[in-house]
Design an enzyme around this catalytic site. Sequence first.
Site, mmCIF file in Angstrom:
data_model
loop_
_atom_site.group_PDB
_atom_site.id
_atom_site.type_symbol
_atom_site.label_atom_id
_atom_site.label_comp_id
_atom_site.label_asym_id
_atom_site.label_seq_id
_atom_site.Cartn_x
_atom_site.Cartn_y
_atom_site.Cartn_z
ATOM 1 N NE ARG A 1 -6.229 1.627 0.107
ATOM 2 C CZ ARG A 1 -6.286 2.753 0.789
ATOM 3 N NH1 ARG A 1 -5.211 3.227 1.381
ATOM 4 N NH2 ARG A 1 -7.423 3.408 0.914
ATOM 5 N NE ARG B 1 -10.285 13.108 3.701
ATOM 6 C CZ ARG B 1 -10.192 11.785 3.604
ATOM 7 N NH1 ARG B 1 -11.266 11.051 3.435
ATOM 8 N NH2 ARG B 1 -9.029 11.187 3.680
ATOM 9 C CD GLU C 1 -8.816 -1.121 4.472
ATOM 10 O OE1 GLU C 1 -8.380 -0.803 5.586
ATOM 11 O OE2 GLU C 1 -9.017 -0.304 3.563
ATOM 12 C CG HIS D 1 -12.909 3.835 3.488
ATOM 13 N ND1 HIS D 1 -13.638 4.855 4.056
ATOM 14 C CD2 HIS D 1 -11.606 4.144 3.687
ATOM 15 C CE1 HIS D 1 -12.810 5.748 4.579
ATOM 16 N NE2 HIS D 1 -11.565 5.337 4.368
ATOM 17 C CG ASN E 1 -1.826 1.151 1.333
ATOM 18 O OD1 ASN E 1 -1.776 2.068 0.504
ATOM 19 N ND2 ASN E 1 -2.676 1.142 2.342
#
Length: 397
Positions: free
Chosen positions: A91, A241, A384, A180, A7
């Site tokens: 990823r 955010r 993940e 996600h 990743n």
Amino acid sequence: MKVLVVNAGSSSIKYQVMDMTDESVLAKGLVDRVGIPGTTLKHEPTGKDDVLIKQDLPDHTAGMKLVLEVLINPEYGCLKSMDEIGAVGHRVVHGGEDFAESVVIDDKVKKVIRDCFDVAPLHNPPNLMGIEACEELMPNVKHVAVFDTAFHQTMTPANFMYALPYDVYEKYKVRRYGFHGTSHFYVAHRAAEMLGKAYEDCKIVTLHLGNGASMAAISNGKVVDTSMGFTPLEGLVMGTRSGDIDPAIVFFLMDKLNLDANEANNYFNKKSGLLGLSGVSNDLRDVIEAAEAGNERAQMALDVYHNKIKGYIGNYIAKLNGCDCIVFTAGVGENGIGTREEICKDLEALGIKMDTAKNKVRGKEVDVSTPDSKVKIFLIPTNEELVIARDTYTLAK
Ligand code: AMP
């Protein structure tokens, strides 16, 4: 077969080696500050002591080269030679509309990843750097891309279209994608197992609550809706955010604060959310601590945060016309006992009743609902890397 999961971020490379015969983790680690003075590699081999290496590295290729050296190190490595690695899973954040599943990487796939630079400028360029570095160092194995957007490609136009002139969709692919996906996929499948039902027969709402946060509504094995949109800015209140806002605020503040487009993007992505609202931190733990010490603004930030999530739960249960379970995952979802309690408070009308004693648990797969709760409340740690390794193994076999 052993699979290496990679990743690659803008200045970091996370990695994990898995033995797919029993899906065990042989080692994992993180190279931090790639291309920045002070690079470190933290290597965590299973069953051996962790290793910290400090060595400045100019780019991702140098970073990956060091990772490979560490993996075959006779003292703290987990492989005898690099030939043991049968495939590499990468990823990749954005696969646009082209990929609803993971794929073996070739030039066409790399072109799509590159075409998505515009819509994922912070993620796709370093993801591709990681792929190219690994291809250079391991040219004889298959490399697989696993996309964050892929799982959400089952959404229909009713949920993925914005009410904008249609030609911006045709010309620029302005639509909702969701992110996600690998995490939502993993916990939704585990939830079906915990329910003892076929995945295709379940109605599930997943809450991935970390520094970035998103929710997904899943029915008949398909994502019906998800809270992130064209970019990961839409949806829930996150660490930095804003999540959903009236888009007119963007033009208003660009004018008042004299921001150009780049600065405005930064403002809503990096300075907003829990950080902007509380003035304390982007880390939920800090905001909770401040609120408990009497900081009213921090408490207000928490109220906005919880309220937004509750709203999405209602929205998604309406869209699914019912719900078997809601699932909490990621940093906050797995560890935030009080946060889970606040979110589930006063949702009895939707059939959600939490057993607050059972809820006092962290990082375990557990049902924290009361026996008479119509909707089960699951806590499921996400994985993940396992999804990436499984897809990579399947495609490389
Ligand atoms: P992630 O992005 O998945 O690593 O999640 C990071 C977020 O998890 C941060 O906002 C942390 O504050 C939050 N977090 C971790 N532990 C806890 C906890 N015990 N209570 C509340 N939030 C937590």
